[in-house]
Design a protein around this motif. Structure first.
Motif, PDB file in Angstrom:
ATOM      1  N   MET A 143       5.226   5.729   5.830  1.00  8.77           N
ATOM      2  CA  MET A 143       5.022   4.305   6.480  1.00  8.77           C
ATOM      3  C   MET A 143       4.135   4.594   7.501  1.00  8.77           C
ATOM      4  O   MET A 143       3.140   3.608   7.835  1.00  8.77           O
ATOM      5  N   ALA A 144       4.082   5.466   8.472  1.00  7.73           N
ATOM      6  CA  ALA A 144       3.152   5.855   9.523  1.00  7.73           C
ATOM      7  C   ALA A 144       1.971   5.919   9.120  1.00  7.73           C
ATOM      8  O   ALA A 144       0.982   5.295   9.714  1.00  7.73           O
ATOM      9  N   GLY A 145       1.523   6.709   8.069  1.00  4.65           N
ATOM     10  CA  GLY A 145       0.255   6.850   7.468  1.00  4.65           C
ATOM     11  C   GLY A 145      -0.292   5.573   6.937  1.00  4.65           C
ATOM     12  O   GLY A 145      -1.377   5.357   7.057  1.00  4.65           O
ATOM     13  N   ALA A 146       0.423   4.639   6.248  1.00  5.28           N
ATOM     14  CA  ALA A 146      -0.034   3.476   5.712  1.00  5.28           C
ATOM     15  C   ALA A 146      -0.273   2.566   7.034  1.00  5.28           C
ATOM     16  O   ALA A 146      -1.042   1.784   6.891  1.00  5.28           O
ATOM     17  N   GLY A 147       0.603   2.519   8.024  1.00 11.76           N
ATOM     18  CA  GLY A 147       0.620   1.688   9.104  1.00 11.76           C
ATOM     19  C   GLY A 147      -0.937   2.036   9.944  1.00 11.76           C
ATOM     20  O   GLY A 147      -1.593   1.387  10.574  1.00 11.76           O
ATOM     21  N   ASP A 148      -1.310   3.391   9.848  1.00  8.70           N
ATOM     22  CA  ASP A 148      -2.651   3.651  10.693  1.00  8.70           C
ATOM     23  C   ASP A 148      -3.889   3.088  10.047  1.00  8.70           C
ATOM     24  O   ASP A 148      -5.040   3.255  10.687  1.00  8.70           O
ATOM     25  N   MET A 149      -3.812   2.835   8.748  1.00  7.02           N
ATOM     26  CA  MET A 149      -4.637   2.348   7.967  1.00  7.02           C
ATOM     27  C   MET A 149      -4.950   0.649   7.936  1.00  7.02           C
ATOM     28  O   MET A 149      -5.882   0.010   7.660  1.00  7.02           O
ATOM     29  N   MET A 150      -4.023  -0.024   8.902  1.00  8.92           N
ATOM     30  CA  MET A 150      -4.233  -1.502   9.225  1.00  8.92           C
ATOM     31  C   MET A 150      -5.476  -1.688   9.485  1.00  8.92           C
ATOM     32  O   MET A 150      -5.886  -2.864   9.236  1.00  8.92           O
TER      33      MET A 150
ATOM     34  N   MET B 225      -4.087   1.663   1.935  1.00  7.57           N
ATOM     35  CA  MET B 225      -2.803   1.872   2.754  1.00  7.57           C
ATOM     36  C   MET B 225      -1.980   2.790   2.061  1.00  7.57           C
ATOM     37  O   MET B 225      -1.301   3.829   2.565  1.00  7.57           O
ATOM     38  N   VAL B 226      -1.923   3.339   0.527  1.00  8.04           N
ATOM     39  CA  VAL B 226      -1.131   4.043   0.109  1.00  8.04           C
ATOM     40  C   VAL B 226      -1.893   5.417   0.364  1.00  8.04           C
ATOM     41  O   VAL B 226      -1.180   6.496   0.478  1.00  8.04           O
ATOM     42  N   LEU B 227      -3.372   5.540   0.263  1.00  9.84           N
ATOM     43  CA  LEU B 227      -3.780   6.746   0.670  1.00  9.84           C
ATOM     44  C   LEU B 227      -3.641   7.045   2.000  1.00  9.84           C
ATOM     45  O   LEU B 227      -3.583   8.290   2.131  1.00  9.84           O
ATOM     46  N   GLY B 228      -3.411   6.182   2.856  1.00 12.83           N
ATOM     47  CA  GLY B 228      -3.203   6.608   4.352  1.00 12.83           C
ATOM     48  C   GLY B 228      -1.567   7.314   4.346  1.00 12.83           C
ATOM     49  O   GLY B 228      -1.541   8.303   5.023  1.00 12.83           O
ATOM     50  N   GLY B 229      -0.794   6.658   3.409  1.00 13.85           N
ATOM     51  CA  GLY B 229       0.596   7.313   3.659  1.00 13.85           C
ATOM     52  C   GLY B 229       0.389   8.741   2.689  1.00 13.85           C
ATOM     53  O   GLY B 229       1.172   9.658   3.345  1.00 13.85           O
ATOM     54  N   PHE B 230      -0.301   8.982   1.772  1.00 15.25           N
ATOM     55  CA  PHE B 230      -0.604  10.123   1.108  1.00 15.25           C
ATOM     56  C   PHE B 230      -0.969  11.081   2.208  1.00 15.25           C
ATOM     57  O   PHE B 230      -0.694  12.324   2.162  1.00 15.25           O
ATOM     58  N   LEU B 231      -2.214  10.972   2.768  1.00 14.14           N
ATOM     59  CA  LEU B 231      -2.816  11.791   3.666  1.00 14.14           C
ATOM     60  C   LEU B 231      -2.081  12.026   5.072  1.00 14.14           C
ATOM     61  O   LEU B 231      -1.949  13.321   5.241  1.00 14.14           O
ATOM     62  N   ALA B 232      -1.008  11.265   5.427  1.00 16.70           N
ATOM     63  CA  ALA B 232       0.084  11.668   6.208  1.00 16.70           C
ATOM     64  C   ALA B 232       0.679  12.706   5.897  1.00 16.70           C
ATOM     65  O   ALA B 232       1.375  13.451   6.665  1.00 16.70           O
ATOM     66  N   ILE B 233       1.231  12.752   4.754  1.00 10.51           N
ATOM     67  CA  ILE B 233       2.148  13.687   4.011  1.00 10.51           C
ATOM     68  C   ILE B 233       1.569  14.884   4.126  1.00 10.51           C
ATOM     69  O   ILE B 233       1.890  16.090   4.495  1.00 10.51           O
ATOM     70  N   VAL B 234       0.233  14.749   3.452  1.00 16.35           N
ATOM     71  CA  VAL B 234      -0.663  16.199   3.471  1.00 16.35           C
ATOM     72  C   VAL B 234      -0.951  16.623   4.879  1.00 16.35           C
ATOM     73  O   VAL B 234      -0.674  18.079   4.835  1.00 16.35           O
ATOM     74  N   ASN B 235      -1.008  15.726   5.690  1.00 14.29           N
ATOM     75  CA  ASN B 235      -1.575  16.417   7.022  1.00 14.29           C
ATOM     76  C   ASN B 235      -0.515  17.099   7.663  1.00 14.29           C
ATOM     77  O   ASN B 235      -0.372  17.983   8.416  1.00 14.29           O
TER      78      ASN B 235
END
Length: 495
Positions: free
Chosen positions: A341-348, A78-88
């Motif tokens: 939050m959006a990136g973490a949500g995408d990883m659910m 989930m945290v990785l998803g948030g990290f990648l959303a910001i990078v993207n």
């Protein structure tokens, strides 16, 4: 020039969730069939352990209990998803990949065996498996932009790290756990680790060569004719939506100063994660902590020095780096939070797949079915020749690894039984350790109970059924290669 690719017809396939639940139901039914059968093991109070038929609540609670068991890796994803959303959002990774592909001038194929060998070394030395989850999006996007498909990136990671774990040399979760189990009080079997390292290297190099050849050939075929991909049009559409696949549209891509800074921080994030996972003390390197893991200078961030990290520490690290990258690029506080939050949500969906996959293991432990299989097979192997023993042991570990995907858990359960049996038959215990390592390594390339497989495939937008179709033949080829090597070792290495 290759003919215009025709999209593959969509086909209805079972989802990963359905496949796992079907497997759970099968385990429940088997537990009913063998309900009350002695497993051969003893309980803590010395009574004979028996198979316990799974109850309905065992089945319904398995996924939730599996989530509890996998909460660390789920939180990391989930945290990785948030990290990648910001990078993207900075577009640095997208532009950087396109620029790299242009500079490679069509030589991307050369990267495949090199990167696979690096993953193999990491797998062999410290069991680089679930930790690969962070690389799937990166390599899937890179391979797709280079004219291949996301499945090529999945192959590089899963097969690369997989053959490393298969040919473990000093992997603490496989060889280390097995050696420790054999040295326990009451067993006290010494293992010459020179043999395990040598056998591990042979297994790793041979299987890496086989897998590299297969992946390169597949990648060539897909780039020459995209219709040859094993992925369905539905999967490709999902991948295109996630990564894009238009190199030409990039023109003479150029990174801005802020984007370059983001890429450096992105690379640093993964470098520190890898350094955190590598067990430096087992390699005789004490630059970050002493032999007892006492806090060194690198422990200021998480309390654990590099080399003693696991998912909790790496989750903390990526959370921090997500904030730093957002600040460096100039995002507002609100935008950083919203993107994260959006990136973490995408990883659910990935998180739920990982949790459900662990549920199978939960049922196996609850019903004691794994002990029943282990003791029955070990009794059947008693008194056999070296070649038969090697093949039989491999088959045993192959099937047990579907039920117990944890290598350290498998070592703890099986080695107190298989180690003494090996010595009793006059064979070297180092070889049975590598039989266990090779068989579990092969199974962990394909088992739906593996969090690394199910989570990684979901991140790369590849269905499990697609991966299974590709990998089934490879599992057979690698198994034959491993059995030949291990049968020779069982006969040739002195006890």
């Amino acid at each position: 020039m290759a003919e215009e690719a025709k999209p593959k017809k969509k086909r209805e396939m079972l989802t990963s969730f359905s496949i796992i639940y079907i497997l759970m139901i099968a385990v429940v039914l088997i537990s009913w069939i063998f309900n009350g059968t002695p497993t051969g093991a003893l309980t803590e109070d010395g009574a004979q352990e028996v198979v316990a038929g799974a109850t309905f609540s065992d089945f319904t609670m398995a996924s939730v209990n599996g989530f509890n068991d996998a909460v660390a890796v789920c939180l990391f994803v989930m945290v990785l998803g948030g990290f990648l959303a910001i990078v993207n959002e900075t577009n640095a990774l997208n532009v950087g990949i396109k620029a790299l592909v242009r500079k490679m001038h069509g030589n991307e194929l050369k990267l495949i065996p090199i990167l696979m060998f690096l993953f193999a070394i990491l797998g062999s030395t410290y069991g680089f498996c679930e930790e690969t989850v962070g690389f799937y999006i990166l390599l899937a996007a890179t391979m797709m932009t280079a004219g291949f498909d996301p499945l090529t990136g999945v192959m590089m990671i899963l097969l690369g790290a997989g053959v490393g774990c298969l040919g473990s040399t000093v992997n603490p979760f496989a060889v280390g756990a097995a050696v420790d189990a054999l040295g326990a009080e009451g067993i006290e079997i010494s293992v010459n680790q020179g043999y395990t390292i040598a056998l591990g290297l042979i297994l790793m190099v041979v299987t890496w060569a086989i897998c590299s050849f297969i992946v390169v050939q597949y990648a060539k075929k897909v780039r020459e004719d995209p219709s040859k991909t094993l992925m369905t049009e539905e999967e490709l559409e999902a991948a295109r939506a996630a990564y894009g696949n238009d190199i030409e549209a990039a023109g003479d891509v150029a990174l801005t100063g802020k984007q370059k800074a983001v890429l450096w921080l992105f690379g640093l994030s993964f470098l520190i994660m890898i350094m955190g996972f590598v067990p430096w003390d087992m390699l005789g390197i004490y630059a970050f902590a002493d032999a007892d893991g006492n806090a060194g200078w690198t422990s200021f961030l998480t309390g654990a020095p590099l080399g003693w990290w696991y998912f909790a520490e790496s989750t903390t690290w990526f959370l921090l780096m997500a904030i730093i990258i957002g600040v460096v690029y100039g995002f507002s506080e609100h935008k950083i939070v919203d993107l994260f939050m959006a990136g973490a949500g995408d990883m659910m969906s990935v998180v739920l797949i990982i949790a459900v996959a662990r549920g199978v293991t939960v049922i196996m432990n609850t019903t004691h079915l794994s002990n029943l299989v282990l003791y029955a097979a070990s009794n059947a192997l008693a008194g056999t020749s070296g070649i038969v023993y090697a093949i039989g042991s491999y088959v045993l570990y192959f099937f047990l690894s579907f039920l117990i995907p944890s290598t350290s858990g498998m070592a703890g359960v099986s080695m107190p039984i298989m180690g003494p049996l090996t010595v009793q038959l006059g064979f070297n215990p180092a070889v049975i350790i590598m039989v266990f390592s090779a068989a579990s390594g092969v199974v962990n390339l394909i088992t739906p109970t593996s969090a690394a497989i199910m989570g990684g495939l979901a991140l790369a937008r590849v269905q499990y059924s697609t991966w299974f179709k590709f990998c089934l033949k490879i599992v057979g080829i690698l198994s034959v290669a491993c059995i030949i090597i291990l049968s020779i070792a069982m006969v040739a290495i002195p006890a």
